[in-house]
Motif scaffolding. Structure first.
Motif, PDB file in Angstrom:
ATOM      1  N   VAL A 382       1.573  12.444 -55.522  1.00 27.58           N
ATOM      2  CA  VAL A 382       1.829  11.831 -54.161  1.00 27.58           C
ATOM      3  C   VAL A 382       2.711  10.445 -54.247  1.00 27.58           C
ATOM      4  CG1 VAL A 382      -0.353  12.683 -53.361  1.00 27.58           C
ATOM      5  CG2 VAL A 382      -0.292  10.481 -54.208  1.00 27.58           C
ATOM      6  N   GLY A 383       2.861   9.867 -53.413  1.00 30.93           N
ATOM      7  CA  GLY A 383       3.860   8.444 -53.263  1.00 30.93           C
ATOM      8  C   GLY A 383       5.086   8.718 -52.677  1.00 30.93           C
ATOM      9  N   GLU A 384       5.059   9.716 -51.574  1.00 35.09           N
ATOM     10  CA  GLU A 384       6.482   9.794 -50.931  1.00 35.09           C
ATOM     11  C   GLU A 384       7.241   8.563 -50.321  1.00 35.09           C
ATOM     12  OE1 GLU A 384       7.812  12.346 -46.759  1.00 35.09           O
ATOM     13  OE2 GLU A 384       5.873  11.777 -47.182  1.00 35.09           O
ATOM     14  N   GLY A 385       8.261   8.143 -50.860  1.00 31.23           N
ATOM     15  CA  GLY A 385       8.971   7.119 -50.379  1.00 31.23           C
ATOM     16  C   GLY A 385       8.562   5.730 -51.249  1.00 31.23           C
ATOM     17  N   MET A 386       7.609   5.989 -52.166  1.00 30.24           N
ATOM     18  CA  MET A 386       7.237   4.856 -52.819  1.00 30.24           C
ATOM     19  C   MET A 386       8.367   4.301 -53.952  1.00 30.24           C
ATOM     20  SD  MET A 386       4.776   3.564 -51.328  1.00 30.24           S
ATOM     21  CE  MET A 386       3.967   2.390 -52.625  1.00 30.24           C
ATOM     22  N   THR A 387       8.576   3.090 -54.321  1.00 28.79           N
ATOM     23  CA  THR A 387       9.481   2.995 -55.342  1.00 28.79           C
ATOM     24  C   THR A 387       8.943   1.779 -56.215  1.00 28.79           C
ATOM     25  OG1 THR A 387      10.596   0.968 -53.879  1.00 28.79           O
ATOM     26  CG2 THR A 387      11.449   3.441 -54.057  1.00 28.79           C
ATOM     27  N   SER A 397      15.152  -0.875 -58.090  1.00 31.95           N
ATOM     28  CA  SER A 397      14.064  -0.079 -57.553  1.00 31.95           C
ATOM     29  C   SER A 397      14.387   1.583 -57.685  1.00 31.95           C
ATOM     30  CB  SER A 397      13.896  -0.254 -55.891  1.00 31.95           C
ATOM     31  OG  SER A 397      13.425  -1.579 -55.740  1.00 31.95           O
ATOM     32  N   ILE A 398      13.402   2.197 -58.207  1.00 32.37           N
ATOM     33  CA  ILE A 398      13.462   3.649 -58.499  1.00 32.37           C
ATOM     34  C   ILE A 398      12.247   4.205 -57.817  1.00 32.37           C
ATOM     35  CG2 ILE A 398      14.845   3.227 -60.827  1.00 32.37           C
ATOM     36  CD1 ILE A 398      12.188   3.683 -62.172  1.00 32.37           C
ATOM     37  N   PRO A 399      12.568   5.737 -57.469  1.00 29.33           N
ATOM     38  CA  PRO A 399      11.337   6.274 -56.976  1.00 29.33           C
ATOM     39  C   PRO A 399      10.121   6.410 -57.864  1.00 29.33           C
ATOM     40  CG  PRO A 399      13.101   7.413 -56.538  1.00 29.33           C
ATOM     41  CD  PRO A 399      13.709   6.425 -57.674  1.00 29.33           C
ATOM     42  N   THR A 400       8.779   6.406 -57.524  1.00 25.06           N
ATOM     43  CA  THR A 400       7.686   6.550 -58.364  1.00 25.06           C
ATOM     44  C   THR A 400       6.612   7.591 -57.778  1.00 25.06           C
ATOM     45  OG1 THR A 400       5.952   5.269 -59.776  1.00 25.06           O
ATOM     46  CG2 THR A 400       6.636   4.342 -57.623  1.00 25.06           C
ATOM     47  N   ARG A 401       6.192   7.945 -58.303  1.00 23.25           N
ATOM     48  CA  ARG A 401       4.608   8.835 -57.898  1.00 23.25           C
ATOM     49  C   ARG A 401       3.592   8.698 -58.609  1.00 23.25           C
ATOM     50  NH1 ARG A 401       6.381  11.712 -53.447  1.00 23.25           N
ATOM     51  NH2 ARG A 401       5.648  13.615 -54.013  1.00 23.25           N
ATOM     52  N   THR A 402       2.466   8.932 -58.175  1.00 22.85           N
ATOM     53  CA  THR A 402       1.259   8.996 -58.890  1.00 22.85           C
ATOM     54  C   THR A 402       0.448  10.223 -58.620  1.00 22.85           C
ATOM     55  OG1 THR A 402      -0.875   7.723 -59.464  1.00 22.85           O
ATOM     56  CG2 THR A 402      -0.109   7.790 -57.110  1.00 22.85           C
ATOM     57  N   ASN A 403      -0.943  10.464 -59.225  1.00 22.80           N
ATOM     58  CA  ASN A 403      -1.627  11.628 -58.874  1.00 22.80           C
ATOM     59  C   ASN A 403      -2.796  11.542 -58.281  1.00 22.80           C
ATOM     60  OD1 ASN A 403       0.256  13.800 -60.350  1.00 22.80           O
ATOM     61  ND2 ASN A 403      -0.119  12.682 -62.003  1.00 22.80           N
ATOM     62  N   GLY A 584      -3.497   5.951 -47.639  1.00 21.67           N
ATOM     63  CA  GLY A 584      -2.389   7.207 -47.381  1.00 21.67           C
ATOM     64  C   GLY A 584      -2.400   7.970 -48.595  1.00 21.67           C
ATOM     65  N   LEU A 585      -2.409   7.241 -49.750  1.00 21.72           N
ATOM     66  CA  LEU A 585      -2.058   8.290 -50.698  1.00 21.72           C
ATOM     67  C   LEU A 585      -3.048   9.543 -50.835  1.00 21.72           C
ATOM     68  CD1 LEU A 585      -1.846   5.794 -53.747  1.00 21.72           C
ATOM     69  CD2 LEU A 585       0.006   6.975 -52.672  1.00 21.72           C
ATOM     70  N   CYS A 586      -4.319   9.330 -50.385  1.00 23.56           N
ATOM     71  CA  CYS A 586      -5.183  10.396 -50.184  1.00 23.56           C
ATOM     72  C   CYS A 586      -5.154  11.446 -49.037  1.00 23.56           C
ATOM     73  CB  CYS A 586      -6.721   9.970 -49.990  1.00 23.56           C
ATOM     74  SG  CYS A 586      -7.499   8.990 -51.539  1.00 23.56           S
ATOM     75  N   PHE A 587      -4.360  10.692 -48.113  1.00 28.87           N
ATOM     76  CA  PHE A 587      -4.165  11.467 -46.646  1.00 28.87           C
ATOM     77  C   PHE A 587      -3.005  12.587 -47.313  1.00 28.87           C
ATOM     78  CE2 PHE A 587      -5.227   7.695 -43.903  1.00 28.87           C
ATOM     79  CZ  PHE A 587      -6.831   7.958 -44.155  1.00 28.87           C
ATOM     80  N   GLU A 588      -2.175  11.881 -47.892  1.00 31.30           N
ATOM     81  CA  GLU A 588      -1.048  12.671 -48.128  1.00 31.30           C
ATOM     82  C   GLU A 588      -1.280  13.819 -49.156  1.00 31.30           C
ATOM     83  OE1 GLU A 588       3.451  12.369 -50.930  1.00 31.30           O
ATOM     84  OE2 GLU A 588       2.144  10.673 -50.312  1.00 31.30           O
ATOM     85  N   ALA A 589      -2.319  13.746 -50.182  1.00 33.05           N
ATOM     86  CA  ALA A 589      -2.853  14.585 -50.908  1.00 33.05           C
ATOM     87  C   ALA A 589      -3.527  15.874 -50.283  1.00 33.05           C
ATOM     88  CB  ALA A 589      -3.896  14.103 -52.039  1.00 33.05           C
ATOM     89  N   ILE A 590      -4.088  15.598 -49.307  1.00 28.18           N
ATOM     90  CA  ILE A 590      -4.742  16.623 -48.572  1.00 28.18           C
ATOM     91  C   ILE A 590      -4.094  17.014 -46.989  1.00 28.18           C
ATOM     92  CG2 ILE A 590      -7.067  16.140 -49.441  1.00 28.18           C
ATOM     93  CD1 ILE A 590      -7.908  14.723 -46.726  1.00 28.18           C
TER      94      ILE A 590
END
Length: 696
Positions: A382-387, A397-403, A584-590
């Motif tokens: 997840v992490g849509e749009g996060m940098t 600034s580079i895109p970044t994601r997490t799990n 929001g990270l949890c909302f994105e995951a489910i």
């Protein structure tokens, strides 16, 4: 580097490549969640390819990877780098379960033609060595048969097989040896075996040995028409017959007699009837057996000999092994000879179904992996749009994601094992939420009685109309010039409804906030359980900490579509509030779990929270406006599904309401409300009123 090219499309364990580090201080020794996902994905591959759902794939707790005809057992040293070849190996073994006749293999001695045994004995081998040759040749031909089956029926899985063969077969040492004819042209069984194992190598020379081209045609010319292991066995027998016809007679300083029994150096018959070996000779013989992989004979010597220094035996193995390599490949340097010998050994072990040193799980780790899989635990990237600001690129600034760890269902064993202690507080907090559950059930039972009407329907029938459906009871009146013989029927009923309740289980929700919130949630679930056309799903969001690493965690605590209400009574008493607020990270995951509204179904999303989103871990920062905007974006996605969003800010009077509610409304919109602790149970009543609204 991109690992797992064939894996990414199928695997539900989505891993950010930056998370694979060598930092032992920040990573657990065993990633139970990843292993559960890997096993589940590999099991799915095997079931799809074999078209059977009863083939089990499991991790080994001891021993080597293998299949016993029913279960595929694999090693546990799996990550994104080697996943493809492990999948290939599992598919290979699963195909053995589907296609190979293991009882035929167990009865190989009875099935072996006496002609082949006699032919091998005449070449200087004993009966058991001949059976070993036959078994190896059958394994090779059978592998070609089942691999052709997968290639022809499931061509999309070829990539996994290529990865497997690259791992076990294609090495630079083998390629170079074939190009340079390092094996030579000696007509020995070992040379034929090495050449046959590498028939699929582009560098193979079919004219290096007599009738090697005939062997190639015998195997690969018939592989398409092999439909059973017996067919493969016939080809293996023909192949071995050709080999024995062409190899030089083996002497080993011994000569076989007419019965196949070997004679020792003094002309005395073997099997212990000649001159007894000295202790040094026994050690040398035992070391030779071990070096050649003749473990059965080695252990038989241990049983027969009472006083032998076995540590001395083992110390001689490397000397014997190195001497053998140097003798077999005299034109190579010792290092080159070692590399080639090891590559050949790896190939032979593969053919013999001996996949050594592939990793094993302890019983404790194996149990945890099973629990993770039983609970459907996965990881979602997840992490849509996060940098993030990368100092290595001039702070660009580079895109970044997490799990996010996603627990699809909570069970008692997971709680007992303290797998996620920030949410399941069995060891210390166990049972502390129980009073809230009792109170929630009491309140929900009262509210549920008021909602009984939602499961009912009312029918209104109007007759003697000018249009509609004919009322059969009035047809006779047409003869009296009465045209008003029509009727209409109107059925008044409520649409089905589904409610997803998302509960903030961060540490700041502890104490009275948690107990009152849980009372309200339980009341809603209890009331809904009394109505036939309302479903409720409850998820909890927090963070999980392990070995200095933090990850967002979202867990489905209840789903009325699959759980009875007793699930809440039995398990929720152990739930607690701990961790931070990944929101929001949890909302994105489910997001895929949220059911959209439709013509005959109303869908609602209810949020309980007491603070702003915040989370950090694994080089990922989630704070302030970036976190607010990300959560707002996820809430908009929920709204776009036609889902009604209601969000309640749970306060305790000490918060600056105006400031916090402004940020809260930024995320959740106009439906956001500030709820005082003393009135939090009124949420259940307001939700029930929402349920009683008709869908016009």
């Amino acid at each position: 580097m991109n690992y797992g090219n064939y894996t990414n499309f199928w695997n539900d364990i989505q891993v950010n490549n930056t998370s694979f580090t060598d930092d032992v201080d920040t990573k657990p020794k065993v990633d139970h969640i990843a292993l559960a996902g890997y096993r589940r994905a590999i099991g799915n591959f095997v079931n799809i390819v074999t078209n059977r759902s009863d083939i089990v794939v499991r991790y080994q707790s001891n021993g080597d990877s293998y299949t016993d005809g029913k279960v595929v057992t694999i090693g546990s040293k799996i990550d994104q780098k080697n996943f493809d070849h492990v999948v290939g190996l599992a598919l290979h073994e699963g195909s053995h379960v589907l296609l190979s006749d293991f009882s035929f293999l167990r009865n190989l001695e009875q099935n072996a033609p006496q002609e082949i045994i006699n032919q091998g004995i005449n070449r200087g081998y004993d009966k058991f060595e001949v059976l070993g040759h036959l078994k190896n040749m059958l394994n090779y031909v059978e592998d070609r048969r089942i691999d052709y089956y997968v290639f022809s029926t499931s061509p999309g899985y070829k990539g996994y097989y290529h990865a497997m063969y690259n791992k076990y077969f294609h090495s630079k040492a083998i390629d170079k040896a074939l190009k340079n004819n390092t094996f030579g042209n000696d007509k020995t069984y070992e040379n034929y075996e090495a050449r046959i194992i590498n028939l699929t190598n582009d560098n193979t020379d079919l004219d290096a040995l007599p009738e090697l081209r005939t062997i190639y045609k015998t195997i690969f010319g018939r592989v398409k028409n092999m439909t059973s292991m017996e067919h493969a066995f016939d080809v293996a027998c023909q192949t071995l017959h050709i080999i024995y016809d062409n190899i030089d007679t083996l002497t080993k300083g011994q000569s076989p007699d007419m019965d196949g029994d070997k004679l020792d150096g003094d002309g005395q018959q073997g099997q212990g009837q000649g001159k007894p070996m000295t202790k040094k000779e026994m050690q040398s013989k035992a070391a030779e057996l071990l070096a050649n992989g003749e473990y059965h004979e080695y252990y038989k010597m241990q049983d027969d000999i009472e006083a032998t220094d076995w540590s001395e035996v083992r110390s001689q193995i490397n000397i014997i092994d190195d001497n053998e390599k140097a003798e077999r490949f005299p034109d190579l340097t010792p290092q080159q000879a070692k590399q080639l010998a090891n590559a050949l050994k790896k190939q032979k072990e593969f053919v013999n179904e001996e996949y050594k040193k592939v990793g094993k799980l302890s019983k404790k780790d194996s149990k945890q992996v099973q629990q993770m899989e039983k609970s459907g635990v996965t990881q979602k990237e997840v992490g849509e749009g996060m940098t993030m600001c990368n100092y290595k690129s001039n702070y660009e600034s580079i895109p970044t994601r997490t799990n996010v760890i996603y627990v699809k269902k909570i069970n008692q064993q997971m709680i007992d094992d303290d797998l996620f202690p920030s949410l399941f507080g069995c060891s210390y907090y166990g049972g502390r939420t129980q009073p809230s559950i009792v109170e929630g059930i009491r309140l929900g039972s009262k509210l549920g009685k008021r909602l009984q009407i939602r499961g009912e329907s009312r029918t209104l029938k109007n007759s003697r109309l000018d249009s509609g459906r004919i009322d059969k009871r009035l047809i006779a009146e047409l003869g009296f010039n009465n045209p008003r013989v029509f009727q209409t029927t109107f059925v008044e009923q409520y649409s089905d409804a589904i409610l997803h309740i998302s509960v903030d289980a961060s540490g700041s929700m502890g104490g009275e906030k948690w107990t009152n919130t849980m009372t309200s949630v339980v009341a809603i679930c209890k009331a809904a359980s009394m109505i036939s056309n309302i479903d409720v799903v409850v998820s909890f969001r927090t963070t999980h900490h392990q070995s200095r690493q933090s990850q967002p965690l979202v867990a489905i605590g209840y789903d009325s579509r699959v759980n009875s209400f007793s699930h809440i009574k039995n398990l929720w008493g152990n739930l607690r509030a701990g961790g931070t607020t990944p929101e929001g990270l949890c909302f994105e995951a489910i997001m895929d779990e949220f059911v959209p509204s439709s013509n005959n179904r109303d869908s609602y999303f209810l949020n309980f929270s007491d603070g702003m989103p915040m989370f950090s871990g694994d080089d990922f920062e989630y704070y302030n406006n970036d976190a607010l905007q990300h959560t707002k974006k996820q809430v908009k996605k929920i709204l776009d599904k036609g889902i009604g969003v209601m969000s309640y800010f749970v306060g305790d009077g000490d918060y600056d309401r105006s400031r916090n509610m402004e940020d809260f409304k930024t995320m959740y919109g106009k439906s956001s409300e500030f709820i005082d602790l003393t009135n939090v149970v009124q949420i259940a009543k307001s939700m029930n009123a929402k349920f009683l609204e008709k869908n016009n």
